[in-house]
Design a protein around this motif. Structure first.
Motif, PDB file in Angstrom:
ATOM      1  N   ALA A 120       0.861  -1.184  -0.122  1.00 48.88           N
ATOM      2  CA  ALA A 120       0.090   0.087  -0.025  1.00 48.88           C
ATOM      3  C   ALA A 120       0.744   1.180  -0.160  1.00 48.88           C
ATOM      4  O   ALA A 120       0.703   2.173  -0.816  1.00 48.88           O
ATOM      5  CB  ALA A 120      -0.888  -0.143   1.383  1.00 48.88           C
ATOM      6  N   GLY A 121       1.644   1.342   0.880  1.00 45.27           N
ATOM      7  CA  GLY A 121       2.729   2.364   0.965  1.00 45.27           C
ATOM      8  C   GLY A 121       3.295   2.767  -0.320  1.00 45.27           C
ATOM      9  O   GLY A 121       3.250   3.796  -1.078  1.00 45.27           O
ATOM     10  N   SER A 122       4.025   1.705  -0.937  1.00 43.87           N
ATOM     11  CA  SER A 122       4.747   1.973  -2.343  1.00 43.87           C
ATOM     12  C   SER A 122       3.738   2.488  -3.393  1.00 43.87           C
ATOM     13  O   SER A 122       4.001   3.370  -4.129  1.00 43.87           O
ATOM     14  CB  SER A 122       5.475   0.725  -2.894  1.00 43.87           C
ATOM     15  OG  SER A 122       5.270  -0.541  -2.194  1.00 43.87           O
ATOM     16  N   MET A 123       2.722   1.839  -3.442  1.00 36.09           N
ATOM     17  CA  MET A 123       1.649   2.004  -4.628  1.00 36.09           C
ATOM     18  C   MET A 123       1.161   3.545  -4.404  1.00 36.09           C
ATOM     19  O   MET A 123       1.205   3.975  -5.334  1.00 36.09           O
ATOM     20  CB  MET A 123       0.514   0.944  -4.566  1.00 36.09           C
ATOM     21  CG  MET A 123      -0.477   0.976  -5.695  1.00 36.09           C
ATOM     22  SD  MET A 123       0.446   0.829  -7.244  1.00 36.09           S
ATOM     23  CE  MET A 123       0.301   2.281  -7.998  1.00 36.09           C
ATOM     24  N   LEU A 124       0.657   3.832  -3.229  1.00 35.94           N
ATOM     25  CA  LEU A 124       0.156   5.094  -2.893  1.00 35.94           C
ATOM     26  C   LEU A 124       1.105   6.394  -3.234  1.00 35.94           C
ATOM     27  O   LEU A 124       0.975   7.228  -3.969  1.00 35.94           O
ATOM     28  CB  LEU A 124      -0.539   5.373  -1.361  1.00 35.94           C
ATOM     29  CG  LEU A 124      -1.790   4.414  -1.394  1.00 35.94           C
ATOM     30  CD1 LEU A 124      -2.097   4.627   0.017  1.00 35.94           C
ATOM     31  CD2 LEU A 124      -2.871   4.808  -2.162  1.00 35.94           C
ATOM     32  N   ALA A 125       2.326   6.066  -2.736  1.00 34.45           N
ATOM     33  CA  ALA A 125       3.326   6.905  -3.023  1.00 34.45           C
ATOM     34  C   ALA A 125       3.913   7.292  -4.433  1.00 34.45           C
ATOM     35  O   ALA A 125       3.812   8.378  -5.131  1.00 34.45           O
ATOM     36  CB  ALA A 125       4.477   6.356  -2.009  1.00 34.45           C
ATOM     37  N   VAL A 126       3.878   5.968  -5.134  1.00 32.85           N
ATOM     38  CA  VAL A 126       4.495   6.114  -6.613  1.00 32.85           C
ATOM     39  C   VAL A 126       3.363   6.642  -7.487  1.00 32.85           C
ATOM     40  O   VAL A 126       3.525   7.396  -8.410  1.00 32.85           O
ATOM     41  CB  VAL A 126       4.984   4.586  -7.152  1.00 32.85           C
ATOM     42  CG1 VAL A 126       3.830   3.953  -7.463  1.00 32.85           C
ATOM     43  CG2 VAL A 126       5.663   4.921  -8.101  1.00 32.85           C
ATOM     44  N   ALA A 127       2.006   6.300  -6.982  1.00 33.01           N
ATOM     45  CA  ALA A 127       1.008   6.949  -7.757  1.00 33.01           C
ATOM     46  C   ALA A 127       0.926   8.559  -7.699  1.00 33.01           C
ATOM     47  O   ALA A 127       0.612   9.112  -8.588  1.00 33.01           O
ATOM     48  CB  ALA A 127      -0.218   6.142  -7.523  1.00 33.01           C
ATOM     49  N   GLY A 128       1.057   8.643  -6.209  1.00 33.06           N
ATOM     50  CA  GLY A 128       1.052  10.164  -6.044  1.00 33.06           C
ATOM     51  C   GLY A 128       2.050  11.038  -6.804  1.00 33.06           C
ATOM     52  O   GLY A 128       1.662  12.081  -7.515  1.00 33.06           O
ATOM     53  N   GLY A 129       3.272  10.371  -6.745  1.00 31.56           N
ATOM     54  CA  GLY A 129       4.495  11.048  -7.769  1.00 31.56           C
ATOM     55  C   GLY A 129       4.024  10.907  -9.280  1.00 31.56           C
ATOM     56  O   GLY A 129       4.399  11.895  -9.697  1.00 31.56           O
ATOM     57  N   THR A 130       3.448   9.947  -9.601  1.00 30.97           N
ATOM     58  CA  THR A 130       3.166   9.853 -11.077  1.00 30.97           C
ATOM     59  C   THR A 130       2.026  10.932 -11.472  1.00 30.97           C
ATOM     60  O   THR A 130       2.251  11.630 -12.510  1.00 30.97           O
ATOM     61  CB  THR A 130       2.705   8.601 -11.273  1.00 30.97           C
ATOM     62  OG1 THR A 130       3.490   7.508 -11.021  1.00 30.97           O
ATOM     63  CG2 THR A 130       2.205   8.346 -12.895  1.00 30.97           C
ATOM     64  N   TYR A 131       0.917  11.159 -10.549  1.00 34.40           N
ATOM     65  CA  TYR A 131      -0.054  12.015 -10.798  1.00 34.40           C
ATOM     66  C   TYR A 131       0.394  13.501 -10.673  1.00 34.40           C
ATOM     67  O   TYR A 131       0.201  14.478 -11.490  1.00 34.40           O
ATOM     68  CB  TYR A 131      -1.130  11.851  -9.858  1.00 34.40           C
ATOM     69  CG  TYR A 131      -2.008  11.085  -9.964  1.00 34.40           C
ATOM     70  CD1 TYR A 131      -1.782   9.861 -10.868  1.00 34.40           C
ATOM     71  CD2 TYR A 131      -3.341  11.103  -9.408  1.00 34.40           C
ATOM     72  CE1 TYR A 131      -2.961   8.883 -11.181  1.00 34.40           C
ATOM     73  CE2 TYR A 131      -4.627  10.413 -10.032  1.00 34.40           C
ATOM     74  CZ  TYR A 131      -4.290   9.170 -10.641  1.00 34.40           C
ATOM     75  OH  TYR A 131      -5.329   8.642 -10.731  1.00 34.40           O
ATOM     76  N   GLN A 132       1.497  13.654  -9.727  1.00 34.07           N
ATOM     77  CA  GLN A 132       1.892  15.180  -9.885  1.00 34.07           C
ATOM     78  C   GLN A 132       2.821  15.195 -10.898  1.00 34.07           C
ATOM     79  O   GLN A 132       2.631  16.391 -11.536  1.00 34.07           O
ATOM     80  CB  GLN A 132       2.960  15.182  -8.269  1.00 34.07           C
ATOM     81  CG  GLN A 132       1.980  15.331  -7.240  1.00 34.07           C
ATOM     82  CD  GLN A 132       3.020  14.837  -5.846  1.00 34.07           C
ATOM     83  OE1 GLN A 132       4.116  14.945  -5.743  1.00 34.07           O
ATOM     84  NE2 GLN A 132       2.167  14.570  -4.680  1.00 34.07           N
ATOM     85  N   GLY A 133       3.509  14.355 -11.550  1.00 34.95           N
ATOM     86  CA  GLY A 133       4.325  14.370 -12.802  1.00 34.95           C
ATOM     87  C   GLY A 133       3.228  14.942 -14.057  1.00 34.95           C
ATOM     88  O   GLY A 133       3.420  15.630 -14.543  1.00 34.95           O
TER      89      GLY A 133
END
Lengths: 336, 264
Positions: free
Chosen positions: A69-82
């Motif tokens: 959950a931690g990796s998925m939410l973090a990487v999804a957030g980073g991707t969305y911000q990009g």
């Protein structure tokens, strides 16, 4: 950069050990570490059968779902911000949270006959989350002239519509089911077993790989849609693929553990402040840092008021906000 | 073979016609500048040549191949664009920004090759950007920034470069520097440059050929000296213009309050 990467890997290892060691049944740290090595073929089992059950059947799946959950939410957030070139973007931007919320509320209130949380709650939450993103995309993402702002606004509209539907359902129901809905919405890793882990694992791994692989494309896209097209990036296709991957992964996680806030927005920002603005660095480091962060947060959530638990979303915000503020005051302005 | 061919090109947005049946060809090793009053369709024309807009009718081809048949990467290997208002991604280093021009060469899933890095180094050298390589792009001055955007376009190593108002917001010296840099690239590498410029004097001095565009149509197309001196130019701008010879260079001067719009 190498220093930060090494630091996050160490943090991840410490988080994994904490996740397995800390709890009401005391198990010596060295025995757990020894048993981890035994599981990968180095040395012999060091735990008693009881300890082994506590560590590997109760704590391990919860720790692993925390990592995912931690990796998925973090990487999804980073991707969305990009992809949205927007520092406020988080994995719930396009309606995943409200869709999942409505799906889960429907399951708990209308299908439970007044008791318990039905087993198909995760399924309905997943369906709701994906439906919300798809509707948002159909409204705001398809047209040739649409841009990311159109998509964000479509997301806001879909989210408020679904949230109001959910509020209506809650308002029509009994106090008991409202409490269960509320508990579900706050997010928790408590109910996770190995079954949940194996259910979400394939989605999450594939989605993380896609998001991390898009790092170079997101770096180019920081000069905007038109310029990145003129530099040779198929912007619309990249956008579709990364939004699909982030949303699918997030929906899988949300349906398994509920709505855990803050990880998706704050972890990529912390990482960005540490390693700079390149998504080729931000995304892989966010995967590791997000995993470590959430497992730490969950360890705190289940121990400070044991045998009761704090809602995980509360803990992530309680730790995340001060950490973020400290880093922000040391390194500014916020680059995006 | 012409490097860029524009054939009966029309571009519409909604029911407004921005470009109407324009036919032009641009040769290798030449600099052509599109001039014309605001709203003439200059930016639309160059954006269509760069592949950012789809023709409503007609075609644009680069080195013999229709631009609508190419994907983004193929197009980026043939035509580079210096945009009018480049986005400055704060936090990125000058080197990384200039190296974006090589993405079409190495692809989105591979790191830059030694050859990619060599091209970036050589362009940084030619454009005197070496000392800025580690700087955050947001900290550059206007002149340095424009040079950096030009550098990115040159690292694409395309035969066609499109410049959309590349000197907007620069002081006179930097305007001249920027255009001189580009001019020497045209000579040394045999590039085809298609630019838009508002400054008629600079347009006349740097281009081999001028194309006067008005309301989406080509009005005059010819050698710079002839177009600068034509009566049509003043008429289309709706004002009194004079061309003065200063040490052999044509200088276009607007004259206030003239009744005779055809100039002296």
């Amino acid at each position: 950069m190498a220093f930060v990467a090494a630091g996050t890997v160490v943090a991840l290892f410490v988080a994994i050990v904490c996740g397995l060691v800390i709890g009401p049944t005391s198990v010596p740290t060295w025995r757990v570490v020894g048993d981890i090595f035994a599981h990968v073929g180095i040395g012999h089992n060091t735990l008693t059968p009881l300890q082994s059950t506590v560590v590997w059947t109760l704590r391990a799946p919860r720790m692993v779902i925390g990592l995912l959950a931690g990796s998925m939410l973090a990487v999804a957030g980073g991707t969305y911000q990009g992809v949205f070139r927007n520092p406020l973007a988080d994995p719930y931007l396009l309606g995943v949270a409200s869709g999942a919320g409505l799906g889960a509320t429907f399951a708990i209130i209308d299908l439970s006959h007044g008791v318990g949380t039905p087993t198909w709650t995760p399924l309905l939450a997943f369906v709701g989350a994906m439906a919300a993103v798809i509707v948002t995309w159909l409204i705001g993402g398809r047209s040739i002239r649409s841009n990311t702002s159109t998509l964000i606004l479509a997301g806001v509209a879909v989210a408020s519509l679904l949230t109001s539907a959910q509020t209506f359902l809650q308002q029509q129901s009994s106090a008991g089911s409202i409490t269960r809905v509320y508990i579900w919405l706050l997010g928790s890793l408590a109910s996770a077993g190995w079954g949940t882990v194996w259910l979400v694992f394939p989605y999450v791994i594939v989605c993380i790989i896609i998001c991390v692989g898009a790092g170079r494309a997101l770096d180019v896209m920081s000069v905007g849609e038109e310029e990145s097209r003129s530099l040779g990036v198929p912007v619309r296709r990249v956008r579709f693929i990364v939004i699909a991957a982030s949303s699918l992964g997030t929906a899988a996680i949300v349906s398994a553990v509920g709505l855990i806030g803050f990880v998706g927005i704050i972890v990529p920002h912390i990482v960005r402040l540490l390693v700079g603005t390149s998504y080729r660095r931000i995304l892989p480091i966010s995967v590791i840092f997000g995993a470590a962060f959430l497992v730490f947060a969950d360890t705190i959530a289940r121990t400070v008021i044991a045998p009761s638990e704090l809602p995980l979303g509360v803990v992530t915000a309680l730790i995340g906000a001060p950490v973020f503020v400290i880093i922000l005051s040391l390194r500014r302005p916020v680059p995006v | 073979m012409s490097s860029v061919e524009v054939n009966e090109l029309s571009v519409r947005a909604g029911n407004k016609t921005l470009i109407s049946e324009v036919t032009l060809a641009f040769e290798p090793g030449t600099w052509s500048t599109i001039i014309g009053p605001n709203g003439a369709g200059k930016t639309t024309l160059v954006e269509t040549i760069a592949g950012l807009r789809r023709p409503s009718h007609g075609a644009v081809s680069i080195l013999g191949e229709a631009i609508t048949e190419m994907n983004e990467r193929e197009r980026a290997l043939r035509v580079a664009l210096v945009p009018q208002h480049p986005v400055v991604p704060s936090g990125m280093s000058v080197y990384d920004y200039v190296a974006l021009g090589r993405v079409a060469h190495h692809g989105l899933f591979h790191p830059a090759s030694p050859r990619d890095r060599a091209v970036v180094e050589s362009v940084l050298e030619r454009l005197s950007l070496v000392e800025f390589r580690g700087r955050d792009v947001a900290t550059l001055s206007g002149g340095e920034r424009q040079r950096m955007v030009l550098a990115r376009a040159l690292t694409q190593s395309t035969m066609v470069v499109v410049l959309d108002e590349p000197i907007t917001g620069l002081d006179l010296r930097h305007q001249m520097n920027m255009l001189e840099l580009m001019k020497s690239e045209v000579h040394e590498c045999g590039l085809t440059v298609v630019a838009t410029l508002h400054d008629l004097t600079l347009a006349g001095q740097f281009a081999d050929r001028l194309v006067l565009l008005d309301r989406g149509e080509v009005v005059i197309d010819g050698p710079a000296a002839a177009v600068i001196r034509s009566d049509e130019l003043a008429k289309r701008y709706g004002m009194n213009l004079r061309v003065v010879d200063v040490d052999g260079a044509d200088v276009v001067v607007p004259v206030r309050h003239g009744d005779n719009v055809n100039g002296a």
